[in-house]
Design a protein around this motif. Structure first.
Motif: not given
Length: 413
Positions: A117, A133, A136-137, A229, A231-232, A249-250
């Motif tokens: 991503d 994301p 980050q995952a 990181c 989110a969208t 961001y988250n």
């Protein structure tokens, strides 16, 4: 006689009508510096209104010599074009109906889901990326902006670098060779990797769990609230003169506020070493310090901090100082007053936890007012490209800070 008068009046009216179907843009320079290639913005509504154009009509922008100038219509309905203005002088440009010439793409970018991503972008001088994301995952920690060097070309190079790095057939062949001929596998990897300079630059900058090349983050006391990181992502402009991406961001918890969401608008114009970034934080209830950081990869590195004049710089040794990768110049500039700027070193515990070879940050700190937008500029240069020394970089950054604090003025008639 009366008919002749009416005929003349009609001709004059038509001539006046034709003459009125141009838009004159006067760009004035309030500084004693030559201003070349800076992007000027004019609302598209002003242009179409004055020219009485249909939505499908085309326009051209010409300079005082009648030569066409490249332009772009942005996502927020602005006509942008580069202007050259003498010190303390002005320049005039004309917008009118016409068929534009084909101009090369100088700023562009792309979302790369195939590379966890990433969003990566560039202009004719520099290239950057930020992480998404999927990274980050994976558990990898990479909070900041990455810098890719670029030279020997003004053409886009980032997409080709990803294509080489991620080619599935090549990756499969490398994996097979590692079982039987590790040396051949390494040679094949090096032939396609963007971590190797193939003649137009490479990725030789180390971000790790830091603010990287100029990321902004809120602070609670002396602690940076790392944003991790995005989110969208949404790419809003994609050339030829400007790239713009919106990152959300988250949610974070900041000083008891449990749903603080950061939004960034990042844009890079052709001809500039620096990105413009506007940051906002929703659901933040009180004034909070915001820091723009550049990661330090040596505790006593070449750092310049000038809060009064609105810029910070650092000379990065690159991630492999023994590989002849040169020096990367990193910096940030601020249109508004900077509260303080300086170097902050990590504690022994932080250095051990980060495990990335980073020693701290160069930080510029100011106060963020809830509901506002914090705007600043960040970017880089490389000593193998157009800016050769730290002194040249500091001069560029000092000049850039003065320019954003004294913008060109635009009058439309």
């Amino acid at each position: 006689m009366k008919k002749l008068f009416l005929l003349i009046a009609a001709v004059c009216a038509c001539f006046a009508c034709t003459e009125s179907k141009t838009v004159t843009v006067t760009v004035a320079n309030p500084t004693d510096m030559q201003r070349d290639g800076e992007m000027v913005e004019v609302a598209m509504s002003e242009v179409t209104g004055k020219l009485n154009l249909a939505d499908t009509a085309q326009i051209i922008v010409v300079d005082a010599d009648g030569k066409q100038v490249p332009y772009q219509i942005t996502y927020d309905e602005k006509v942008i074009f580069p202007a050259n203005v003498a010190a303390s002088g002005s320049a005039t440009y004309t917008i009118k109906a016409g068929t534009p010439e084909a101009f090369p793409v100088k700023a562009c970018g792309k979302y790369y889901p195939e590379r966890v991503d990433d969003v990566a972008w560039e202009n004719d001088l520099v290239a950057f990326r930020t992480y998404g994301p999927a990274l980050q995952a994976s558990g990898e920690r990479a909070f900041g902006y990455d810098i890719w060097t670029k030279y020997n070309t003004t053409e886009p190079v980032v997409e080709a670098r990803y294509a080489g790095e991620l080619n599935p057939e090549t990756l499969a062949k490398i994996a097979e060779l590692r079982k039987t001929d590790p040396k051949a596998a390494q040679e094949l990897y090096r032939s396609v990797s963007y971590h190797v300079d193939h003649g137009n630059g490479l990725d030789c900058y180390k971000v790790g769990p830091t603010l990287g090349g100029g990321t902004a983050a809120l602070m609670v006391g002396d602690t940076i609230v790392y944003p991790y990181c995005y989110a969208t992502q949404e790419i809003l402009d994609n050339g030829p003169l400007r790239f713009t991406v919106k990152l959300v961001y988250n949610p974070l918890t900041v000083k008891g506020d449990s749903n603080v969401v950061e939004t960034r608008m990042i844009s890079l114009d052709a001809g500039s070493h620096l990105n413009k970034t506007a940051v906002s934080y929703s659901n933040l209830s009180s004034v909070t310090p915001v820091a723009v950081g550049i990661v330090l990869h040596e505790p006593d590195g070449d750092v310049t901090t000038d809060a009064a004049n609105g810029y910070i710089t650092y000379v990065d040794p690159t991630d492999n100082v023994n590989n002849n990768n040169g020096k990367i110049f990193v910096g940030a500039a601020f249109p508004a007053t900077v509260k303080e700027a300086g170097t902050t070193l990590f504690s022994d515990r932080e250095r051990e936890e980060l495990r990335g070879g980073a020693d701290g940050h160069v930080l510029a700190v100011t106060d963020y007012e809830p509901g506002s937008e914090f705007t600043y500029y960040w970017g880089s240069a490389w000593d193998k490209a157009d800016i050769k020394s730290a002194a040249d970089w500091n001069s560029y950054m000092a000049g850039f800070a003065q320019k954003v604090r004294n913008p060109l003025t635009v009058t439309v008639k």
